[in-house]
Design an enzyme around this catalytic site. Structure first.
Site, PDB file in Angstrom:
ATOM      1  N   GLU A  55      -2.427  -6.655   0.242  1.00 25.66           N
ATOM      2  CA  GLU A  55      -1.202  -6.085   0.106  1.00 25.66           C
ATOM      3  C   GLU A  55      -0.576  -5.315   1.345  1.00 25.66           C
ATOM      4  O   GLU A  55      -0.844  -4.056   1.548  1.00 25.66           O
ATOM      5  CB  GLU A  55      -1.676  -5.062  -0.967  1.00 25.66           C
TER       6      GLU A  55
ATOM      7  N   HIS B 204      -6.949  -2.802  -0.977  1.00 26.30           N
ATOM      8  CA  HIS B 204      -6.719  -4.171  -1.597  1.00 26.30           C
ATOM      9  C   HIS B 204      -6.183  -5.134  -0.357  1.00 26.30           C
ATOM     10  O   HIS B 204      -4.933  -4.871   0.133  1.00 26.30           O
ATOM     11  CB  HIS B 204      -5.780  -4.191  -2.659  1.00 26.30           C
TER      12      HIS B 204
ATOM     13  N   GLU C  66       2.795   2.203  -5.935  1.00 32.41           N
ATOM     14  CA  GLU C  66       2.863   0.654  -5.779  1.00 32.41           C
ATOM     15  C   GLU C  66       4.323   0.048  -5.147  1.00 32.41           C
ATOM     16  O   GLU C  66       5.093   0.510  -5.802  1.00 32.41           O
ATOM     17  CB  GLU C  66       2.703   0.262  -7.288  1.00 32.41           C
TER      18      GLU C  66
ATOM     19  N   ARG D  88      -8.319  -9.994  -2.223  1.00 33.49           N
ATOM     20  CA  ARG D  88      -8.070  -8.672  -2.545  1.00 33.49           C
ATOM     21  C   ARG D  88      -9.277  -7.807  -2.164  1.00 33.49           C
ATOM     22  O   ARG D  88      -8.874  -6.678  -1.957  1.00 33.49           O
ATOM     23  CB  ARG D  88      -7.806  -8.657  -3.975  1.00 33.49           C
TER      24      ARG D  88
ATOM     25  N   HIS E  81      -0.298   1.115  -2.353  1.00 35.35           N
ATOM     26  CA  HIS E  81      -0.591  -0.302  -2.976  1.00 35.35           C
ATOM     27  C   HIS E  81       0.574  -1.003  -2.935  1.00 35.35           C
ATOM     28  O   HIS E  81       1.934  -0.624  -2.764  1.00 35.35           O
ATOM     29  CB  HIS E  81      -1.366  -0.224  -4.279  1.00 35.35           C
TER      30      HIS E  81
END
Length: 420
Positions: free
Chosen positions: A177, A174, A376, A232, A301
């Site tokens: 990020e 993505h 994440e 994204r 991520h």
């Protein structure tokens, strides 16, 4: 998948503009649906307009999400929310102010030294990887595939001796990020230069296959003079004048079953078919050449401070769930040892939301990879005002604690027999 956050321009807004996308006077709302009527409304809005941009798709009741709303759409948007009993809270009246400092950094001359006090552009990151291959005999360049716009998916292999088990790291799928690629390159540097015994053990007793940018076109677009910081997806042309596919919904494992969109302008658009994107298809083809070699697959991520493992398409758990949970417990404890950063998580479906077609599920489900995790990274969950453009001052602390976690993860995995 960074400080600001919201949203993605997963739609077509300013996609073909000659100027960099701006979010002047866009209102930022935190929204959630507490009944089915509200949930269906939000699902219908997401991806349908370039004036209302969702940070995350809404998948279930009570889930919070950040939304950018163009100033001219605010009255209609709020009326819709009120009429349909959607819970909302205004977080910021000018979304552009949240990224202004970072935008100014992009305009400054780049430092000659490659370090982790700033986020680097794609060319700088690739040049640095190439310099490693020229200066370290343990490093070789690998090409994980190609992109829609003709770029390499550049990576490196670090190998100190033959016969080592393999670990694969993928980041940046993505594009907005940024902390993922930055953390990845910092870890690369540590594997090559650190004198810490635990890091030397990691470096010298495992082969590392590392792809800092799984979506190079998207990353380049987040930094381009005609681009969009909140982009994204990939950059392929789609129907309705839209661009890109969510590359982490495009892998051929329970593709588009749940948690993905059929709308070409949605940020979670799964594509016309599994592996419709050259980025995912060619990277998967490369990973297939390593089948039987990779014991651990890691994807970076942001954001939410979560550690996730399969599956995203179902609440059913992996057969080796006992081991996953044991490794998870050790890894998130290690993540907090240095700075007290708190992570939670679990299986994707329950810990964050249903989402099929993800890279770690594909690696685990089709490539005989016994352990696959997704980090994440910082900041924490629902940090809508400090989301995707994490301040550059947090690059090194984030990277340090993440390497602490991976060190513990690998040690526990080895203890359980995964690298024997």
């Amino acid at each position: 998948m960074s400080k600001l956050l919201f949203l993605l321009l997963g739609v077509c807004l300013a996609v073909v503009s000659a100027q960099r996308a701006r979010y002047d006077n866009y209102h930022v709302y935190e929204i959630s649906a507490n009944n089915l009527k509200a949930l269906e409304l939000l699902k219908s809005i997401e991806g349908s307009s370039d004036s209302v941009l969702f940070l995350d798709s809404i998948h279930y009741l009570g889930q919070k999400a950040g939304v950018f709303v163009a100033p001219h759409k605010v009255p209609d948007f709020l009326k819709n929310l009120i009429d349909n009993e959607v819970t909302f809270e205004l977080k910021e009246k000018n979304a552009q102010s949240l990224i202004e400092a970072e935008e100014q950094d992009l305009a400054k001359p780049r430092a000659a030294v490659y370090d982790w006090t700033n986020y680097h552009d794609l060319e700088e990151n690739y040049a640095w990887l190439e310099s490693l291959a020229a200066n370290y005999p343990q490093v070789s360049l690998i090409e994980g595939g190609k992109t829609y716009e003709g770029r390499k998916i550049q990576g490196i292999k670090i190998s100190y001796k033959s016969g080592n088990p393999g670990i694969f790291i993928e980041a940046g799928i993505h594009s907005r990020e940024w902390i993922g690629p930055a953390t990845t390159t910092w870890i690369v540097n540590e594997l090559l230069t650190s004198s810490t015994p635990s890091v030397r053990d990691l470096a010298e007793n495992y082969d590392w296959y590392i792809i800092p940018h799984a979506n190079p076109d998207g990353y380049a677009y987040t930094r381009a003079s005609n681009g969009d910081r909140m982009w994204r997806r990939t950059r392929s042309k789609q129907a309705k004048g839209c661009y890109g596919v969510d590359a982490n919904r495009n892998w051929d494992f329970h593709w588009n079953e749940v948690g993905a969109s059929d709308k070409p302008c949605s940020d979670t658009f799964a594509g016309e078919s599994a592996f419709s994107e050259i980025e995912t298809k060619s990277l998967a083809d490369f990973i297939k050449t390593l089948k039987g070699k990779i014991g651990l697959y890691i994807s970076f991520h942001s954001y939410s401070q979560l550690l996730l493992y399969p599956y995203g398409h179902t609440q059913n758990l992996p057969a080796n769930i006992k081991d996953y949970r044991q490794i998870f417990d050790v890894a998130i404890k290690a993540m907090g040892n240095r700075y007290g950063t708190k992570y939670v998580g679990g299986n994707i479906y329950d810990a964050i939301y249903p989402a099929s077609g993800a890279s770690i599920d594909w690696a685990f489900g089709t490539q005989d990879v016994k352990l696959a995790f997704c980090y994440e990274l910082r900041p924490g969950k629902n940090a809508f005002l400090t989301g995707f453009n994490l301040p550059k001052e947090q690059i090194i602390p984030t990277s340090q604690e993440t390497l602490d976690s991976i060190t513990a993860m690998v040690a526990e995995s080895k203890k359980l027999g995964y690298f024997n």
